[in-house]
Motif scaffolding. Structure first.
Motif, PDB file in Angstrom:
ATOM      1  N   ARG B 240       0.890  -1.013   0.317  1.00 13.90           N
ATOM      2  CA  ARG B 240      -0.123  -0.705  -0.016  1.00 13.90           C
ATOM      3  C   ARG B 240       0.862   0.880   0.292  1.00 13.90           C
ATOM      4  O   ARG B 240       0.416   2.142  -0.741  1.00 13.90           O
ATOM      5  CB  ARG B 240      -0.753   0.040   1.164  1.00 13.90           C
ATOM      6  CG  ARG B 240      -2.409  -0.652   0.933  1.00 13.90           C
ATOM      7  CD  ARG B 240      -2.817  -0.330   2.082  1.00 13.90           C
ATOM      8  NE  ARG B 240      -2.752  -1.360   3.240  1.00 13.90           N
ATOM      9  CZ  ARG B 240      -3.143  -2.413   3.889  1.00 13.90           C
ATOM     10  NH1 ARG B 240      -3.879  -3.065   2.773  1.00 13.90           N
ATOM     11  NH2 ARG B 240      -2.813  -2.357   4.970  1.00 13.90           N
ATOM     12  N   ALA B 241       1.913   1.480   0.776  1.00 19.09           N
ATOM     13  CA  ALA B 241       2.579   2.511   0.175  1.00 19.09           C
ATOM     14  C   ALA B 241       3.459   2.479  -0.208  1.00 19.09           C
ATOM     15  O   ALA B 241       3.392   3.971  -0.944  1.00 19.09           O
ATOM     16  CB  ALA B 241       3.342   2.617   2.222  1.00 19.09           C
ATOM     17  N   VAL B 242       3.705   1.445  -1.078  1.00 18.71           N
ATOM     18  CA  VAL B 242       4.513   1.606  -2.085  1.00 18.71           C
ATOM     19  C   VAL B 242       3.668   2.147  -3.343  1.00 18.71           C
ATOM     20  O   VAL B 242       4.080   3.036  -4.251  1.00 18.71           O
ATOM     21  CB  VAL B 242       5.255   0.780  -3.034  1.00 18.71           C
ATOM     22  CG1 VAL B 242       5.455   0.488  -3.925  1.00 18.71           C
ATOM     23  CG2 VAL B 242       6.267   0.403  -1.430  1.00 18.71           C
ATOM     24  N   GLU B 243       3.043   1.531  -3.174  1.00 17.60           N
ATOM     25  CA  GLU B 243       1.773   1.815  -4.376  1.00 17.60           C
ATOM     26  C   GLU B 243       0.964   3.174  -4.031  1.00 17.60           C
ATOM     27  O   GLU B 243       1.068   3.909  -5.806  1.00 17.60           O
ATOM     28  CB  GLU B 243       0.647   0.855  -4.116  1.00 17.60           C
ATOM     29  CG  GLU B 243      -1.102   1.463  -5.164  1.00 17.60           C
ATOM     30  CD  GLU B 243      -0.068   1.180  -6.577  1.00 17.60           C
ATOM     31  OE1 GLU B 243       0.917   0.292  -7.541  1.00 17.60           O
ATOM     32  OE2 GLU B 243      -0.623   1.038  -8.354  1.00 17.60           O
ATOM     33  N   GLU B 244       0.904   4.283  -3.793  1.00 14.15           N
ATOM     34  CA  GLU B 244       0.740   5.333  -2.465  1.00 14.15           C
ATOM     35  C   GLU B 244       1.360   6.310  -4.043  1.00 14.15           C
ATOM     36  O   GLU B 244       2.215   7.449  -4.105  1.00 14.15           O
ATOM     37  CB  GLU B 244       0.191   5.874  -1.452  1.00 14.15           C
ATOM     38  CG  GLU B 244      -1.083   5.313  -1.320  1.00 14.15           C
ATOM     39  CD  GLU B 244      -0.958   5.230   0.161  1.00 14.15           C
ATOM     40  OE1 GLU B 244      -0.588   6.288   0.893  1.00 14.15           O
ATOM     41  OE2 GLU B 244      -1.720   4.478   1.160  1.00 14.15           O
ATOM     42  N   TYR B 245       2.924   6.037  -3.220  1.00 15.56           N
ATOM     43  CA  TYR B 245       3.880   6.513  -3.930  1.00 15.56           C
ATOM     44  C   TYR B 245       4.311   6.102  -5.339  1.00 15.56           C
ATOM     45  O   TYR B 245       4.923   7.397  -6.405  1.00 15.56           O
ATOM     46  CB  TYR B 245       5.459   5.780  -2.665  1.00 15.56           C
ATOM     47  CG  TYR B 245       6.518   6.187  -2.851  1.00 15.56           C
ATOM     48  CD1 TYR B 245       6.488   7.563  -2.582  1.00 15.56           C
ATOM     49  CD2 TYR B 245       7.199   6.269  -3.631  1.00 15.56           C
ATOM     50  CE1 TYR B 245       8.012   8.244  -2.141  1.00 15.56           C
ATOM     51  CE2 TYR B 245       8.805   6.667  -3.203  1.00 15.56           C
ATOM     52  CZ  TYR B 245       9.460   7.419  -2.504  1.00 15.56           C
ATOM     53  OH  TYR B 245      10.619   7.971  -2.514  1.00 15.56           O
ATOM     54  N   VAL B 246       4.424   5.354  -5.972  1.00 18.77           N
ATOM     55  CA  VAL B 246       4.649   5.211  -7.535  1.00 18.77           C
ATOM     56  C   VAL B 246       3.539   4.536  -8.442  1.00 18.77           C
ATOM     57  O   VAL B 246       4.090   4.203  -9.912  1.00 18.77           O
ATOM     58  CB  VAL B 246       6.688   4.050  -8.094  1.00 18.77           C
ATOM     59  CG1 VAL B 246       7.139   4.323  -7.140  1.00 18.77           C
ATOM     60  CG2 VAL B 246       5.871   2.586  -6.759  1.00 18.77           C
ATOM     61  N   HIS B 247       2.042   4.491  -8.186  1.00 21.53           N
ATOM     62  CA  HIS B 247       1.455   3.963  -8.670  1.00 21.53           C
ATOM     63  C   HIS B 247       1.807   2.840  -9.982  1.00 21.53           C
ATOM     64  O   HIS B 247       1.799   3.152 -11.235  1.00 21.53           O
ATOM     65  CB  HIS B 247       0.717   4.680  -9.752  1.00 21.53           C
ATOM     66  CG  HIS B 247       0.290   6.216  -8.533  1.00 21.53           C
ATOM     67  ND1 HIS B 247      -0.861   5.615  -7.564  1.00 21.53           N
ATOM     68  CD2 HIS B 247       0.813   7.791  -8.120  1.00 21.53           C
ATOM     69  CE1 HIS B 247      -0.814   7.403  -6.848  1.00 21.53           C
ATOM     70  NE2 HIS B 247       0.461   7.847  -7.374  1.00 21.53           N
ATOM     71  N   ALA B 248       2.607   1.540  -9.060  1.00 19.50           N
ATOM     72  CA  ALA B 248       3.012   0.861 -10.157  1.00 19.50           C
ATOM     73  C   ALA B 248       1.826  -0.647 -10.687  1.00 19.50           C
ATOM     74  O   ALA B 248       1.694  -1.501 -11.406  1.00 19.50           O
ATOM     75  CB  ALA B 248       4.033   0.138  -9.615  1.00 19.50           C
ATOM     76  N   GLY B 249       0.871  -0.379  -9.650  1.00 23.50           N
ATOM     77  CA  GLY B 249      -0.276  -0.978 -10.280  1.00 23.50           C
ATOM     78  C   GLY B 249      -0.585  -2.283  -9.051  1.00 23.50           C
ATOM     79  O   GLY B 249      -0.785  -3.344  -9.887  1.00 23.50           O
ATOM     80  N   PHE B 250       0.380  -2.408  -7.986  1.00 24.83           N
ATOM     81  CA  PHE B 250      -0.220  -3.128  -7.327  1.00 24.83           C
ATOM     82  C   PHE B 250      -1.006  -4.010  -6.523  1.00 24.83           C
ATOM     83  O   PHE B 250      -1.751  -2.949  -6.003  1.00 24.83           O
ATOM     84  CB  PHE B 250       1.431  -3.023  -6.012  1.00 24.83           C
ATOM     85  CG  PHE B 250       2.860  -3.117  -6.122  1.00 24.83           C
ATOM     86  CD1 PHE B 250       3.146  -4.132  -7.438  1.00 24.83           C
ATOM     87  CD2 PHE B 250       3.363  -2.305  -6.295  1.00 24.83           C
ATOM     88  CE1 PHE B 250       4.688  -4.423  -7.309  1.00 24.83           C
ATOM     89  CE2 PHE B 250       4.954  -2.445  -6.476  1.00 24.83           C
ATOM     90  CZ  PHE B 250       5.263  -2.935  -7.074  1.00 24.83           C
ATOM     91  N   PRO B 251      -1.756  -5.175  -6.360  1.00 23.08           N
ATOM     92  CA  PRO B 251      -3.087  -5.245  -6.022  1.00 23.08           C
ATOM     93  C   PRO B 251      -2.935  -4.952  -4.755  1.00 23.08           C
ATOM     94  O   PRO B 251      -2.163  -5.396  -3.390  1.00 23.08           O
ATOM     95  CB  PRO B 251      -3.027  -6.850  -5.457  1.00 23.08           C
ATOM     96  CG  PRO B 251      -1.538  -7.423  -6.270  1.00 23.08           C
ATOM     97  CD  PRO B 251      -1.047  -5.604  -6.635  1.00 23.08           C
ATOM     98  N   LEU B 252      -3.836  -3.933  -3.873  1.00 24.33           N
ATOM     99  CA  LEU B 252      -4.089  -3.020  -2.726  1.00 24.33           C
ATOM    100  C   LEU B 252      -4.859  -4.071  -1.605  1.00 24.33           C
ATOM    101  O   LEU B 252      -4.827  -4.304  -0.218  1.00 24.33           O
ATOM    102  CB  LEU B 252      -4.972  -2.221  -2.714  1.00 24.33           C
ATOM    103  CG  LEU B 252      -3.910  -0.349  -3.733  1.00 24.33           C
ATOM    104  CD1 LEU B 252      -4.552   0.611  -4.335  1.00 24.33           C
ATOM    105  CD2 LEU B 252      -2.283  -0.320  -2.231  1.00 24.33           C
ATOM    106  N   ASP B 253      -5.637  -5.068  -2.443  1.00 23.35           N
ATOM    107  CA  ASP B 253      -6.554  -6.140  -1.705  1.00 23.35           C
ATOM    108  C   ASP B 253      -5.517  -7.007  -1.062  1.00 23.35           C
ATOM    109  O   ASP B 253      -6.401  -7.691  -0.949  1.00 23.35           O
ATOM    110  CB  ASP B 253      -7.832  -6.586  -2.196  1.00 23.35           C
ATOM    111  CG  ASP B 253      -7.986  -6.770  -3.437  1.00 23.35           C
ATOM    112  OD1 ASP B 253      -6.485  -6.768  -4.318  1.00 23.35           O
ATOM    113  OD2 ASP B 253      -8.266  -8.017  -4.458  1.00 23.35           O
ATOM    114  N   ALA B 254      -4.521  -7.441  -1.834  1.00 24.80           N
ATOM    115  CA  ALA B 254      -3.483  -8.444  -1.525  1.00 24.80           C
ATOM    116  C   ALA B 254      -3.411  -8.719  -0.018  1.00 24.80           C
ATOM    117  O   ALA B 254      -2.644  -7.556   0.549  1.00 24.80           O
ATOM    118  CB  ALA B 254      -3.049  -9.089  -2.446  1.00 24.80           C
ATOM    119  N   ALA B 255      -3.590  -9.749   0.654  1.00 28.74           N
ATOM    120  CA  ALA B 255      -2.043  -9.551   1.662  1.00 28.74           C
ATOM    121  C   ALA B 255      -0.658  -9.966   1.487  1.00 28.74           C
ATOM    122  O   ALA B 255       0.267  -9.335   2.220  1.00 28.74           O
ATOM    123  CB  ALA B 255      -2.261 -11.455   2.735  1.00 28.74           C
TER     124      ALA B 255
END
Lengths: 275, 457
Positions: B240-255
């Motif tokens: 979540r922290a990375v996705e907010e930072y670079v918007h790489a399309g990582f799944p936000l709902d995955a553990a």
């Protein structure tokens, strides 16, 4: 409680006792190098043999150093795996002589595949280098030092190595054409690229279609069997002597590890490393 | 002149720090530009009985570049030339201050790169990589730094220079020097092996409903006989922290998110990706994406490698750990790490080289909170303990430095340590090259000095 120290049983303990009281020891596996000393006053010692543990899923095997490589290979082949050492002599002998064999040109050569060694030192004590994981920078890299140490730093009794999955296809090709190496440079990372007596040999490994496609890029190469190499070719590094500060460090290491010149005197003398 | 020793407060302050939380107080710092100047600096230090310490970019996390009080810092950042590139032999001679990523940028026109790729590769130096035997995500298939160094020109602690390579010694002094954390001398020129850039690459991002499922999938991929070029895991908080930072399309709902990259020739990549897809679905993957373009791929790796920057959004301080465990123990040890953090009331995130079993738990905290450092240190020691208990080792790529020096006894016997000390003595009999690192106090070395302030060992 987490220490490397492992109980390797009676055979290792017996060797430790012998080494502690002996003055001159010749370490011999199957003497596949042909350099073992015949001097009668030397006590000839060999590491114990046998597979200690093999975990195919972890791509790792731990063996007593006196185990013959062909025995290890039988076990590995059943799990569709292999190790990088050519198929003769013992594991300990291959490690002690840094026997990469034909896979020398491949980046995953022997030193990068040895993960741990257990060694009996000149005073009969046991020391261990490395660990049973694939990545490890815990302390100085004694494993690299032991690989190719020719028995001058102690008797290696246990070795843990990486194993690797067998490739789908393995194909050797060769060419004696002067431009063969130029041709080879068009390929993507052949497993082996080596020149033997004017003939360029390549080993191509991987997916069948990829291997076929790579071969189609080559002009003037023919399919062949694995080339055989003489032992002289393998052990040429015994024939030169280090110089200056490099030699001082080598002598320093030998002196630190074997202060009374107990192990493999003949090789130490040949390399000017007697202290 | 460039060989001059600087003693102004600002420079000494900078030379006293690295990427760890520790601080040292050097006597002076110099910036040599040639091997001869390094030699002069070492000889000067020797003649004065002053210890010296080589330093690159100071990105190390284990305190290996923290100078002992009163020592001379030899900063190699001005020795930053690529001396030669031999595209036919696929090798290059570089000076130690060359930045890791710069080397691969310079060789890209030849279709070649330097394989070790630590997350700090935009700022860390090749000399530092040699000192630490650095890793990085792609070391899973390529091997660590040691597999990529052909020869080294070294200024020894004696002040002499020499070359370590495959031909001029019986013992592999090159291999022994790599990873010696600056305690065997200073590498002033490095011959690196360059590898061909892969013609085909597939980068997959896979989501899982639990860290446990993700960890089992990692073991299954390797057990299946596939060695991806990289196999990385991120847990939900860091994703979540990375996705907010670079918007790489990582799944936000995955553990847990796995980054699986496979490269090489066309069919091995096609076939390998298909098999990986089958394995991860068998292990309960909740999402599966493949990067379609080089831009998408670059964004994924930017996300992975800037993960530590993203942490600043959550807590002002963090402590990054580095241990290795057998792959089959990943799931078990990760749940122990979570329990340890809960026990010490700390937030923890995980972003690590799963394929190697190389854990990087990150403990986050605000050091202004009273007593928090004690909890951080207790948790750190516990993480080391559970990793060793699982059959693992102290460090996979950050090194021992000062940070883990006194944990060495947890992994090695006194005799094991004695033989490591013997090796050091052969290179540095007087113990003047970066003293008091790696080996614990009292292990036969002459070292009894105080620990720099800020260290927590």
């Amino acid at each position: 409680m987490f220490k490397n120290a492992v109980n390797f049983g009676g055979a290792v303990e017996d060797l430790q006792k012998k080494i502690a009281i002996s003055n001159s020891i010749n370490i011999v596996g199957t003497n596949s190098t042909g350099v073992a000393s015949n001097e009668s006053e030397d006590e000839k010692l060999k590491a114990p043999a046998g597979i200690i543990s093999y975990e195919p899923d972890e791509l790792m095997i731990s063996v007593f150093a006196g185990t013959e490589i062909h025995e290890v290979n039988i076990e590995l082949q059943a799990a569709q795996q292999r190790i990088v050492i050519p198929d003769w002599g013992t594991i300990g002998g291959a490690v002690a002589t840094r026997r990469n064999g034909l896979r020398e040109t491949h980046h995953q050569t022997l030193p990068n595949n040895v993960l741990r060694c257990t060694v009996i030192a000149a005073d009969g004590s046991l020391y261990q280098a490395g660990g049973q994981v694939v990545k490890n920078v815990s302390g100085f890299d004694l494993v690299k030092l032991l690989v190719g140490s020719w028995g001058l730093l102690g008797l290696i009794v246990e070795v843990t190595m990486r194993t690797e999955p067998l490739p789908q296809v393995s194909q050797w090709v060769k060419s004696a054409h002067p431009q063969a190496r130029e041709q080879a440079s068009k390929l993507y990372r052949p497993a082996v690229e080596t020149l033997i007596e004017g003939v360029t040999y390549l080993l191509l490994e991987g997916h069948q279609n990829d291997v076929e496609q790579q071969i189609s890029l080559l002009k003037g190469f023919a399919l062949c069997e694995m080339p055989s190499l003489s032992h002289q070719y393998q052990y040429q590094n015994l024939n030169f002597l280090s110089q200056g500060p490099v030699r001082s460090i080598e002598r320093g290491i030998r002196k630190q590890f074997d202060p009374t010149n107990k192990f493999n005197k003949k090789i130490a003398a040949q390399r000017n490393l007697l202290t | 002149m460039s060989g001059a020793v600087h003693i102004n407060t600002a420079e000494l302050f900078l030379a006293g720090q690295d990427g760890s939380n520790m601080m040292g107080s050097p006597l002076g710092v110099c910036y040599p530009t040639t091997t001869a100047e390094v030699q002069n600096a070492v000889r000067w230090a020797r003649s004065k009985g002053v210890p010296f310490i080589a330093r690159g970019a100071g990105t190390g996390l284990a305190g290996g570049a923290i100078p002992e009080a009163g020592s001379l810092v030899i900063c190699l950042t001005k020795m930053n030339k690529i001396r030669s590139i031999d595209a036919n032999r696929r090798s290059a001679w570089v000076e130690p201050g060359v930045l890791n990523a710069d080397l691969s940028r310079q060789t890209s026109r030849e279709g070649l790169h330097f394989a070790p790729d630590p997350s700090s590769q935009q700022s860390c130096t090749i000399g530092g990589n040699v000192a630490n035997n650095s890793g990085g995500p792609h070391c899973l298939s390529e091997g660590v730094t040691s597999a990529h160094i052909l020869s080294l020109e070294v200024v020894l602690p004696s002040g002499e220079t020499c070359t370590f390579d495959a031909e001029t010694s019986l013992f592999d002094l090159r291999g022994a020097f790599i990873g010696s954390e600056g305690m065997f001398g200073i590498a002033t020129a490095i011959e690196v092996r360059l590898v061909q850039n892969p013609p085909h690459v597939a980068t997959m991002v896979v989501g899982f409903a639990s860290v446990h499922d993700g960890a089992l999938a990692v073991s299954a991929i390797i057990a299946h006989g596939i060695i991806p070029s990289a196999l990385e895991m991120m847990d939900a908080p860091i994703t979540r922290a990375v996705e907010e930072y670079v918007h790489a399309g990582f799944p936000l709902d995955a553990a847990a998110t796995l980054i699986v990259e496979i490269d090489g020739l066309e069919y091995s990549v096609i076939d390998g990706s298909r098999q990986i897809r089958e394995i991860v679905s068998l292990f309960g993957a909740t999402s599966f994406q493949v990067a379609e373009t080089a831009v998408e791929r670059a964004r994924i790796w930017k996300g992975r490698k800037t993960a530590f920057g993203a942490i600043a959004r959550i807590q002002p301080n963090y402590y990054l750990h580095d241990t290795v465990v057998p792959r089959k123990k990943l799931a078990e040890v990760l749940s122990q790490v979570t329990a340890i953090a809960t026990q010490e009331q700390l937030q923890v995130m995980n972003v690590f080289h799963a394929g190697d079993g190389n854990l990087h738990p990150i403990l986050m905290f605000d050091k202004r909170v009273a007593g928090v450092m004690d909890r951080v240190h207790r948790a750190g020691a516990e993480i080391v303990r559970v990793s060793l208990e699982a059959g693992g080792v102290l460090s996979g790529e950050h090194g021992i430095g000062l940070e883990k020096r006194d944990f060495m006894r947890w992994m090695f016997t006194e005799n094991d340590l004695l033989f490591q000390q013997k090796l050091r003595s052969a290179f540095d009999p007087d113990g003047i090259s970066n003293p008091h690192k790696v080996l614990p106090r009292g292990s036969g070395c002459s070292d009894t000095a105080s620990i720099p302030p800020g260290s927590w060992i």
